[in-house]
Each structure stands twice: as structure tokens, then as C-alpha cells.
Design a protein around this motif. Structure first.
Motif, PDB file in Angstrom:
ATOM      1  N   MET A  58       0.848  -1.194   0.000  1.00  9.60           N
ATOM      2  CA  MET A  58       0.000   0.000   0.000  1.00  9.60           C
ATOM      3  C   MET A  58       0.885   1.246   0.000  1.00  9.60           C
ATOM      4  O   MET A  58       1.900   1.277   0.673  1.00  9.60           O
ATOM      5  CB  MET A  58      -0.885  -0.007   1.252  1.00  9.60           C
ATOM      6  N   SER A  59       0.476   2.223  -0.778  1.00 11.44           N
ATOM      7  CA  SER A  59       1.304   3.429  -0.834  1.00 11.44           C
ATOM      8  C   SER A  59       1.017   4.342   0.362  1.00 11.44           C
ATOM      9  O   SER A  59      -0.021   4.228   1.010  1.00 11.44           O
ATOM     10  CB  SER A  59       1.074   4.153  -2.153  1.00 11.44           C
ATOM     11  N   TYR A  60       1.969   5.233   0.612  1.00 10.62           N
ATOM     12  CA  TYR A  60       1.874   6.184   1.734  1.00 10.62           C
ATOM     13  C   TYR A  60       1.358   7.505   1.191  1.00 10.62           C
ATOM     14  O   TYR A  60       1.954   8.084   0.284  1.00 10.62           O
ATOM     15  CB  TYR A  60       3.271   6.341   2.348  1.00 10.62           C
ATOM     16  N   ASN A  61       0.216   7.977   1.731  1.00  7.83           N
ATOM     17  CA  ASN A  61      -0.381   9.204   1.194  1.00  7.83           C
ATOM     18  C   ASN A  61      -0.610  10.247   2.279  1.00  7.83           C
ATOM     19  O   ASN A  61      -1.149   9.938   3.348  1.00  7.83           O
ATOM     20  CB  ASN A  61      -1.740   8.899   0.538  1.00  7.83           C
ATOM     21  N   ILE A  62      -0.233  11.476   1.961  1.00  8.20           N
ATOM     22  CA  ILE A  62      -0.501  12.609   2.856  1.00  8.20           C
ATOM     23  C   ILE A  62      -1.471  13.523   2.112  1.00  8.20           C
ATOM     24  O   ILE A  62      -1.221  13.896   0.954  1.00  8.20           O
ATOM     25  CB  ILE A  62       0.783  13.399   3.171  1.00  8.20           C
ATOM     26  N   ALA A  63      -2.575  13.875   2.759  1.00 10.53           N
ATOM     27  CA  ALA A  63      -3.581  14.744   2.139  1.00 10.53           C
ATOM     28  C   ALA A  63      -3.490  16.138   2.759  1.00 10.53           C
ATOM     29  O   ALA A  63      -3.468  16.264   3.988  1.00 10.53           O
ATOM     30  CB  ALA A  63      -4.971  14.166   2.384  1.00 10.53           C
ATOM     31  N   VAL A  64      -3.419  17.158   1.914  1.00 10.94           N
ATOM     32  CA  VAL A  64      -3.382  18.544   2.408  1.00 10.94           C
ATOM     33  C   VAL A  64      -4.501  19.330   1.730  1.00 10.94           C
ATOM     34  O   VAL A  64      -4.529  19.446   0.499  1.00 10.94           O
ATOM     35  CB  VAL A  64      -2.032  19.234   2.088  1.00 10.94           C
ATOM     36  N   ASP A  65      -5.424  19.817   2.526  1.00  9.75           N
ATOM     37  CA  ASP A  65      -6.505  20.648   1.975  1.00  9.75           C
ATOM     38  C   ASP A  65      -6.474  22.017   2.624  1.00  9.75           C
ATOM     39  O   ASP A  65      -5.901  22.201   3.701  1.00  9.75           O
ATOM     40  CB  ASP A  65      -7.868  19.987   2.248  1.00  9.75           C
ATOM     41  N   GLY A  66      -7.129  22.961   1.961  1.00  9.39           N
ATOM     42  CA  GLY A  66      -7.223  24.300   2.542  1.00  9.39           C
ATOM     43  C   GLY A  66      -7.592  25.303   1.476  1.00  9.39           C
ATOM     44  O   GLY A  66      -7.604  24.982   0.285  1.00  9.39           O
ATOM     45  N   PRO A  67      -7.905  26.540   1.910  1.00  8.61           N
ATOM     46  CA  PRO A  67      -8.344  27.551   0.954  1.00  8.61           C
ATOM     47  C   PRO A  67      -7.198  28.106   0.100  1.00  8.61           C
ATOM     48  O   PRO A  67      -6.028  27.852   0.389  1.00  8.61           O
ATOM     49  CB  PRO A  67      -8.914  28.642   1.874  1.00  8.61           C
ATOM     50  N   ALA A  68      -7.568  28.869  -0.924  1.00  7.78           N
ATOM     51  CA  ALA A  68      -6.587  29.461  -1.838  1.00  7.78           C
ATOM     52  C   ALA A  68      -5.619  30.347  -1.068  1.00  7.78           C
ATOM     53  O   ALA A  68      -6.031  31.119  -0.202  1.00  7.78           O
ATOM     54  CB  ALA A  68      -7.322  30.295  -2.889  1.00  7.78           C
ATOM     55  N   GLY A  69      -4.334  30.200  -1.365  1.00  5.12           N
ATOM     56  CA  GLY A  69      -3.334  31.094  -0.787  1.00  5.12           C
ATOM     57  C   GLY A  69      -2.878  30.730   0.606  1.00  5.12           C
ATOM     58  O   GLY A  69      -2.170  31.502   1.254  1.00  5.12           O
ATOM     59  N   ALA A  70      -3.241  29.536   1.081  1.00  3.27           N
ATOM     60  CA  ALA A  70      -2.830  29.139   2.436  1.00  3.27           C
ATOM     61  C   ALA A  70      -1.379  28.663   2.463  1.00  3.27           C
ATOM     62  O   ALA A  70      -0.816  28.457   3.535  1.00  3.27           O
ATOM     63  CB  ALA A  70      -3.750  28.062   2.983  1.00  3.27           C
ATOM     64  N   GLY A  71      -0.793  28.472   1.284  1.00  5.46           N
ATOM     65  CA  GLY A  71       0.605  28.027   1.210  1.00  5.46           C
ATOM     66  C   GLY A  71       0.736  26.533   0.986  1.00  5.46           C
ATOM     67  O   GLY A  71       1.813  25.966   1.154  1.00  5.46           O
ATOM     68  N   LYS A  72      -0.359  25.885   0.564  1.00 11.82           N
ATOM     69  CA  LYS A  72      -0.361  24.422   0.415  1.00 11.82           C
ATOM     70  C   LYS A  72       0.754  23.952  -0.523  1.00 11.82           C
ATOM     71  O   LYS A  72       1.469  23.020  -0.209  1.00 11.82           O
ATOM     72  CB  LYS A  72      -1.717  23.919  -0.127  1.00 11.82           C
ATOM     73  N   SER A  73       0.885  24.596  -1.684  1.00 13.28           N
ATOM     74  CA  SER A  73       1.836  24.063  -2.662  1.00 13.28           C
ATOM     75  C   SER A  73       3.281  24.254  -2.209  1.00 13.28           C
ATOM     76  O   SER A  73       4.107  23.347  -2.370  1.00 13.28           O
ATOM     77  CB  SER A  73       1.601  24.644  -4.058  1.00 13.28           C
ATOM     78  N   THR A  74       3.582  25.400  -1.601  1.00 18.36           N
ATOM     79  CA  THR A  74       4.957  25.635  -1.111  1.00 18.36           C
ATOM     80  C   THR A  74       5.319  24.576  -0.075  1.00 18.36           C
ATOM     81  O   THR A  74       6.398  23.971  -0.120  1.00 18.36           O
ATOM     82  CB  THR A  74       5.032  27.027  -0.426  1.00 18.36           C
ATOM     83  N   ILE A  75       4.387  24.355   0.844  1.00 18.64           N
ATOM     84  CA  ILE A  75       4.636  23.421   1.946  1.00 18.64           C
ATOM     85  C   ILE A  75       4.698  21.979   1.422  1.00 18.64           C
ATOM     86  O   ILE A  75       5.621  21.223   1.759  1.00 18.64           O
ATOM     87  CB  ILE A  75       3.488  23.540   2.991  1.00 18.64           C
ATOM     88  N   ALA A  76       3.743  21.624   0.585  1.00 18.40           N
ATOM     89  CA  ALA A  76       3.689  20.237   0.095  1.00 18.40           C
ATOM     90  C   ALA A  76       4.930  19.909  -0.737  1.00 18.40           C
ATOM     91  O   ALA A  76       5.482  18.806  -0.635  1.00 18.40           O
ATOM     92  CB  ALA A  76       2.418  20.021  -0.718  1.00 18.40           C
ATOM     93  N   ARG A  77       5.370  20.871  -1.526  1.00 12.45           N
ATOM     94  CA  ARG A  77       6.561  20.627  -2.361  1.00 12.45           C
ATOM     95  C   ARG A  77       7.781  20.362  -1.462  1.00 12.45           C
ATOM     96  O   ARG A  77       8.562  19.440  -1.710  1.00 12.45           O
ATOM     97  CB  ARG A  77       6.786  21.847  -3.265  1.00 12.45           C
ATOM     98  N   ALA A  78       7.911  21.177  -0.398  1.00 12.61           N
ATOM     99  CA  ALA A  78       9.072  21.029   0.501  1.00 12.61           C
ATOM    100  C   ALA A  78       9.010  19.708   1.270  1.00 12.61           C
ATOM    101  O   ALA A  78      10.021  19.021   1.424  1.00 12.61           O
ATOM    102  CB  ALA A  78       9.117  22.208   1.469  1.00 12.61           C
ATOM    103  N   VAL A  79       7.803  19.336   1.709  1.00 10.92           N
ATOM    104  CA  VAL A  79       7.664  18.076   2.459  1.00 10.92           C
ATOM    105  C   VAL A  79       7.979  16.889   1.535  1.00 10.92           C
ATOM    106  O   VAL A  79       8.656  15.935   1.925  1.00 10.92           O
ATOM    107  CB  VAL A  79       6.241  17.954   3.075  1.00 10.92           C
ATOM    108  N   ALA A  80       7.512  16.969   0.288  1.00 13.22           N
ATOM    109  CA  ALA A  80       7.763  15.899  -0.686  1.00 13.22           C
ATOM    110  C   ALA A  80       9.269  15.691  -0.864  1.00 13.22           C
ATOM    111  O   ALA A  80       9.764  14.553  -0.876  1.00 13.22           O
ATOM    112  CB  ALA A  80       7.122  16.245  -2.028  1.00 13.22           C
TER     113      ALA A  80
END
Ligand code: DC
Length: 219
Positions: free
Chosen positions: A1-23
Motif C-alpha cells: 500500500m502506498s503512503y499518502n498525505i492529504a493537504v486541503d485548505g483555501p486558496a493562498g494558504a501556502g499548500k503548494s509551497t509546503i507540500a513541495r518542501a515536504v515531498a
């Protein structure tokens, strides 16, 4: 089974910056689902489809073949065979994405693509409905938010740094409109999953948010 982290939130919360760094830190892939909705929006804009015409959006979306590939660490979105990454990050495309994403036909098509990817690969996936709908069994779920003032100011600074003229009040109004649409739509609205951890980044630095998420993953 693969390991998945889900990140949700409104526009501009910084999701992509954070998710890219965690990845990068965890050596897993980053899946930006907003980019898939943006590619669909670009297709509708190019076809001159009125986003308020739900029937037209639902019919036309069948003609959009959206796939994603990884070139190095970068997610590349292909729309009918064309790499459309250079056209996705404008306010026009973002607002159109928020409008066309209310249609179930659009969502079904993209959710399927997202689930197939997550089943194959260890990943951190960000969006609006990842923890609630796309990956209900993700091992870690984060709801990342910040006040609309802070989100508008971050967006303003980002555009100003690129030398683009912009108006802080207009950006804040657009963000609030987008929140309203994303949170109150009928299908898969943006909301915190019952088992997601709330992270409010209003008074946190990027590094603090990244470390908080890495700590949640270690648990
Ligand atoms: O995260 P973003 O700004 O790139 O997303 C653009 C729009 O796409 C967002 O306003 C709503 C829609 N979206 C969605 O409905 N579901 C997702 N999982 C991701 C994005």
C-alpha cells in the motif's frame, strides 16, 4: 500500500509551497490537484465555454484529455498532449478553475486520475477535497489555513516581487469569493475532514509549518 498525505485548505494558504518542501524532504512525489482543475479551466477558456453553463462545461470536459508526468521533481500537466504548465498560474485561470470545478463531470474525471496516481505512488497531494473525498484513507491529513488578510498579503507580495501591478483589496475580495464558492458548492466542498489536523499558518513561518507537518508524519 502506498503512503499518502492529504493537504486541503483555501486558496493562498501556502499548500503548494509546503507540500513541495515536504515531498522533497520525504522523497515522495508532490501531486498538485489544483493544477489539473486549472488545466481543465484553460481548456474551457480556450474553447470560449461560459462557466455558468453547467451543461456546456460537463459536455466539453469529455474532450479534454488531462494527464500528468514528472520531469525531475516538477509535475507537468498535459492537456491534449500539450505541456500547459506555463499557462496555469494566472488569476484568470484560477478563478475559472474554481467555477468549472463545481461540475460533477469535471470532478469525476480528475478524481479518478488522482486516485490512480495515489494508489501507485507514495505522495503528498494537495487540493480542496483530498482528505474528505479523494483519499479518505490517507495516513496523514492536514487542513492548512490562514486568515484571508494574511493570504491576500502573501499573494500581493508574490505578484509585486514579479513586478506585476496589483491591488491588495481586489486580491482579498477575489480570495474571499473563491473561498465562498469552494466551501459552499454542492459537490465535494472544501471542509476539514473529521480526522484532519488543523494547521493555521497565519502567524507561522514556512519552516515552522513544514516542521509541524513532518512531525505529524513521524507520529
Ligand atoms: O489550489 P488552486 O488555487 O490551484 O485551485 C484552483 C481551483 O481548483 C480551486 O479554487 C478549486 C478547484 N479545486 C478543486 O475544486 N478541488 C481540488 N482538489 C483542487 C482544486
Amino acid at each position: 500500500m502506498s503512503y499518502n498525505i492529504a493537504v486541503d485548505g483555501p486558496a493562498g494558504a501556502g499548500k503548494s509551497t509546503i507540500a513541495r518542501a515536504v515531498a522533497k524532504k520525504l522523497q515522495i512525489i508532490y501531486v498538485d490537484t489544483g493544477a489539473m482543475y486549472r488545466a481543465m479551466a484553460l481548456f474551457m477558456l480556450r474553447q470560449g465555454v461560459n462557466p455558468a453553463d453547467g451543461t456546456a462545461v460537463s459536455e466539453k470536459c469529455r474532450d479534454a484529455d488531462i494527464t500528468i508526468a514528472y520531469e525531475g521533481e516538477e509535475q507537468v500537466v498535459y492537456l491534449n498532449g500539450e505541456n500547459v504548465n506555463p499557462y496555469l498560474r494566472t488569476e484568470e485561470v484560477g478563478n475559472m478553475a474554481s467555477s468549472v470545478s463545481v461540475q460533477p463531470a469535471v470532478r469525476e474525471k480528475l478524481v479518478e486520475l488522482q486516485r490512480v496516481l495515489a494508489a501507485k505512488e507514495d505522495c503528498i497531494m494537495d487540493g480542496r477535497d483530498i482528505g474528505t473525498c479523494v483519499l479518505p484513507d490517507a495516513q496523514v491529513k492536514i487542513y492548512l489555513t490562514a486568515s484571508s488578510e494574511v493570504r491576500a498579503k502573501r499573494r500581493y507580495d508574490e505578484l509585486a516581487a514579479k513586478g506585476q501591478e496589483c491591488d491588495l483589496e481586489k486580491i482579498k475580495a477575489d480570495i474571499e469569493d473563491r473561498d465562498d464558492r469552494d466551501m459552499h458548492r454542492e459537490h465535494s466542498p472544501l471542509r476539514q475532514a473529521a480526522d484532519a489536523v488543523l494547521v493555521d499558518s497565519s502567524d507561522m513561518t514556512v519552516d515552522e509549518v513544514i516542521n509541524r507537518i513532518l512531525e505529524l508524519c513521524r507520529r
